[in-house]
Design an enzyme around this catalytic site. Structure first.
Site, PDB file in Angstrom:
ATOM      1  N   ALA A 117       0.804  -1.223   0.000  1.00  0.00           N
ATOM      2  CA  ALA A 117       0.000   0.000   0.000  1.00  0.00           C
ATOM      3  C   ALA A 117       0.838   1.276   0.000  1.00  0.00           C
ATOM      4  CB  ALA A 117      -0.931  -0.019   1.206  1.00  0.00           C
ATOM      5  N   ASN A 162       1.564  -3.793   7.803  1.00  0.00           N
ATOM      6  CA  ASN A 162       2.563  -4.519   6.991  1.00  0.00           C
ATOM      7  C   ASN A 162       3.487  -3.540   6.277  1.00  0.00           C
ATOM      8  OD1 ASN A 162       1.866  -7.583   6.821  1.00  0.00           O
ATOM      9  ND2 ASN A 162      -0.105  -6.533   6.747  1.00  0.00           N
ATOM     10  N   HIS A 217      -0.699   7.051   3.932  1.00  0.00           N
ATOM     11  CA  HIS A 217       0.609   6.713   4.514  1.00  0.00           C
ATOM     12  C   HIS A 217       1.584   7.804   4.102  1.00  0.00           C
ATOM     13  CE1 HIS A 217      -0.889   2.683   5.359  1.00  0.00           C
ATOM     14  NE2 HIS A 217      -1.295   2.612   4.107  1.00  0.00           N
TER      15      HIS A 217
HETATM   16  N1  LIG Z   1       1.802  -5.374   2.337  1.00  0.00           N
HETATM   17  C1  LIG Z   1       0.826  -4.479   2.387  1.00  0.00           C
HETATM   18  O1  LIG Z   1       1.012  -3.293   2.106  1.00  0.00           O
HETATM   19  C2  LIG Z   1      -0.539  -4.913   2.750  1.00  0.00           C
HETATM   20  C3  LIG Z   1      -0.785  -6.172   3.242  1.00  0.00           C
HETATM   21  N2  LIG Z   1      -2.060  -6.562   3.569  1.00  0.00           N
HETATM   22  C4  LIG Z   1      -2.238  -7.905   4.092  1.00  0.00           C
HETATM   23  O2  LIG Z   1      -2.667  -8.757   3.041  1.00  0.00           O
HETATM   24  C5  LIG Z   1      -3.360  -9.877   3.601  1.00  0.00           C
HETATM   25  C6  LIG Z   1      -4.641 -10.137   2.809  1.00  0.00           C
HETATM   26  O3  LIG Z   1      -5.472  -8.984   2.867  1.00  0.00           O
HETATM   27  P1  LIG Z   1      -7.016  -9.069   2.437  1.00  0.00           P
HETATM   28  O4  LIG Z   1      -7.157  -9.870   1.207  1.00  0.00           O
HETATM   29  O5  LIG Z   1      -7.572  -7.704   2.474  1.00  0.00           O
HETATM   30  O6  LIG Z   1      -7.609  -9.885   3.687  1.00  0.00           O
HETATM   31  P2  LIG Z   1      -8.997 -10.643   3.790  1.00  0.00           P
HETATM   32  O7  LIG Z   1      -9.304 -10.731   5.246  1.00  0.00           O
HETATM   33  O8  LIG Z   1      -9.990 -10.056   2.874  1.00  0.00           O
HETATM   34  O9  LIG Z   1      -8.647 -12.111   3.228  1.00  0.00           O
HETATM   35  C7  LIG Z   1      -7.804 -13.002   3.876  1.00  0.00           C
HETATM   36  C8  LIG Z   1      -8.192 -14.396   3.477  1.00  0.00           C
HETATM   37  O10 LIG Z   1      -7.285 -15.332   4.066  1.00  0.00           O
HETATM   38  C9  LIG Z   1      -8.027 -16.448   4.497  1.00  0.00           C
HETATM   39  N3  LIG Z   1      -7.349 -17.173   5.581  1.00  0.00           N
HETATM   40  C10 LIG Z   1      -7.322 -16.885   6.900  1.00  0.00           C
HETATM   41  N4  LIG Z   1      -6.623 -17.810   7.560  1.00  0.00           N
HETATM   42  C11 LIG Z   1      -6.227 -18.716   6.654  1.00  0.00           C
HETATM   43  C12 LIG Z   1      -5.506 -19.922   6.723  1.00  0.00           C
HETATM   44  N5  LIG Z   1      -5.046 -20.390   7.886  1.00  0.00           N
HETATM   45  N6  LIG Z   1      -5.270 -20.597   5.580  1.00  0.00           N
HETATM   46  C13 LIG Z   1      -5.739 -20.128   4.402  1.00  0.00           C
HETATM   47  N7  LIG Z   1      -6.436 -18.989   4.265  1.00  0.00           N
HETATM   48  C14 LIG Z   1      -6.677 -18.300   5.384  1.00  0.00           C
HETATM   49  C15 LIG Z   1      -9.333 -15.868   4.975  1.00  0.00           C
HETATM   50  O11 LIG Z   1     -10.303 -16.878   5.012  1.00  0.00           O
HETATM   51  P3  LIG Z   1     -11.716 -16.652   5.802  1.00  0.00           P
HETATM   52  O12 LIG Z   1     -12.535 -15.881   4.807  1.00  0.00           O
HETATM   53  O13 LIG Z   1     -12.185 -18.021   6.065  1.00  0.00           O
HETATM   54  O14 LIG Z   1     -11.395 -15.872   7.050  1.00  0.00           O
HETATM   55  C16 LIG Z   1      -9.600 -14.799   3.940  1.00  0.00           C
HETATM   56  O15 LIG Z   1     -10.300 -15.311   2.839  1.00  0.00           O
HETATM   57  C17 LIG Z   1      -3.586  -9.524   5.083  1.00  0.00           C
HETATM   58  O16 LIG Z   1      -2.600 -10.168   5.883  1.00  0.00           O
HETATM   59  C18 LIG Z   1      -3.352  -8.025   5.119  1.00  0.00           C
HETATM   60  O17 LIG Z   1      -2.959  -7.583   6.403  1.00  0.00           O
HETATM   61  C19 LIG Z   1      -3.129  -5.736   3.352  1.00  0.00           C
HETATM   62  C20 LIG Z   1      -2.922  -4.479   2.866  1.00  0.00           C
HETATM   63  C21 LIG Z   1      -1.631  -3.939   2.587  1.00  0.00           C
HETATM   64  O1  LIG Z   2      -3.668  -1.345   3.142  1.00  0.00           O
HETATM   65  C1  LIG Z   2      -3.077  -0.484   3.814  1.00  0.00           C
HETATM   66  O2  LIG Z   2      -3.277   0.745   3.680  1.00  0.00           O
HETATM   67  C2  LIG Z   2      -2.011  -0.876   4.767  1.00  0.00           C
HETATM   68  C3  LIG Z   2      -2.239  -2.123   5.505  1.00  0.00           C
HETATM   69  O3  LIG Z   2      -3.355  -2.536   5.759  1.00  0.00           O
HETATM   70  C4  LIG Z   2      -1.056  -2.852   5.944  1.00  0.00           C
HETATM   71  O4  LIG Z   2       0.066  -2.389   5.700  1.00  0.00           O
HETATM   72  O5  LIG Z   2      -1.215  -3.928   6.539  1.00  0.00           O
END
Ligand SMILES: NC(=O)C1=CN([C@@H]2O[C@H](COP(=O)(O)OP(=O)(O)OC[C@H]3O[C@@H](n4cnc5c(N)ncnc54)[C@H](OP(=O)(O)O)[C@@H]3O)[C@@H](O)[C@H]2O)C=CC1
Ligand SMILES: O=C([O-])CC(=O)C(=O)O
Length: 260
Positions: free
Chosen positions: A124, A182, A212
């Site tokens: 992000a 993250n 951010h």
């Molecule tokens: N690097 C960056 O800048 C960013 C990173 N992120 C991270 O990206 C990741 C995904 O975000 P987002 O798609 O919005 O999240 P969501 O909550 O929309 O989706 C996460 C998915 O992972 C599934 N899940 C949970 N536990 C497990 C498991 N043990 N095994 C397999 N699948 C599992 C969930 O299933 P269920 O539906 O059953 O709960 C859900 O479908 C998060 O960790 C988030 O913090 C997000 C934004 C920015």
């Molecule tokens: O999506 C964003 O703005 C940032 C976020 O959630 C993350 O870094 O985990």
């Protein structure tokens, strides 16, 4: 490129739509998905024309080159080693999992032994190219990130007034807000490390976007960069830019000319 996907939430579904339905990655397909509940994976598989797997080990036995993690940091901790040991490349969006140096080193060593690669999208935020260039001679003095989100995107935030929820190091921030910050760990990885990267998290009922602001100083000069991200429609915690960055990382992997 044949791809496996772990996690079928906001980012996972965006990538499935982009690759398997809209054909935005010519020559590539998501061949299989794994999620926490098999029924969900099955429903996603029929919607996005792919296969559902009931375990990560079954997904790894299928004919794929790369696994995308789009779940959470605990999934990275549990499965990243076994994915790399199986000889598959790995794209990680829950980069907060790499905050601990010992785990980072373990994965780096596995990549070296198995000749595999880990891809970490910029997520992000932006500005990583500046920090990387500055760190190539190790001359970066300070790095900070100020994150401002609406209260419904942050756990435990008051709904009616602006408040600073956290101020401190990236290592403490990711431990307290594993789904929200993250971005501070990707900054740490290219810059000064998680103990020396400063983080401020503000909950603000007056904003609709996730912003951010990254500031850095070093022998190169100064950086100040602000991104104002639209949230994903179904998850206010996640910025749309994070999902886009997964797609752009996959595109770069296919390119012969690397920019930046
Ligand atoms: N690097 C960056 O800048 C960013 C990173 N992120 C991270 O990206 C990741 C995904 O975000 P987002 O798609 O919005 O999240 P969501 O909550 O929309 O989706 C996460 C998915 O992972 C599934 N899940 C949970 N536990 C497990 C498991 N043990 N095994 C397999 N699948 C599992 C969930 O299933 P269920 O539906 O059953 O709960 C859900 O479908 C998060 O960790 C988030 O913090 C997000 C934004 C920015
Ligand atoms: O999506 C964003 O703005 C940032 C976020 O959630 C993350 O870094 O985990």
């Amino acid at each position: 490129m044949k791809i496996g996907l772990i996690g079928c939430g906001n980012i996972g579904k965006f990538v499935l739509q982009s690759v398997n339905i809209n054909g935005l990655l010519p020559g590539s397909r998501i061949e299989g998905v794994y999620s926490r509940h098999y029924d969900h994976a099955n429903q996603i598989a029929s919607e996005f024309v792919t296969n559902a797997y009931s375990s990560v080990s079954d997904l790894l036995q299928s004919d794929i080159d790369l696994v995308i993690e789009a779940a959470n940091i605990y999934v990275v901790k549990d499965y990243a080693p076994v994915i790399l040991e199986s000889g598959k490349d790995l794209l990680i969006i829950s980069v907060g999992a790499l905050a601990e140096l010992a785990f980072y080193e373990q994965l780096r060593q596995l990549c070296q032994d198995k000749k595999t690669k880990i891809y970490l999208p910029s997520g992000a935020i932006g500005g990583l190219d500046v920090l990387k260039a500055a760190m190539s001679v190790g001359q970066l003095d300070s790095v900070s990130i100020t994150t401002r989100k609406p209260p419904q995107a942050l756990p435990g935030a008051p709904l009616d007034s602006e408040s600073i929820l956290f101020e401190g190091s990236a290592s403490k921030a990711i431990a307290l807000f594993p789904q929200n910050i993250n971005v501070s760990i990707i900054l740490s990885l290219v810059g000064l490390g998680a103990d020396k990267t400063n983080v401020k998290i503000i909950s603000d009922p007056g904003v609709a976007k996730n912003s951010h602001c990254i500031e850095a100083a070093g022998s190169f000069g100064r950086l100040k960069l602000q991104v104002e991200n639209d949230p994903m429609p179904n998850n206010p915690k996640t910025s749309f830019l994070a999902a886009l960055s997964v797609l752009s990382t996959l595109k770069s992997r296919n390119e012969f000319i690397q920019v930046g």
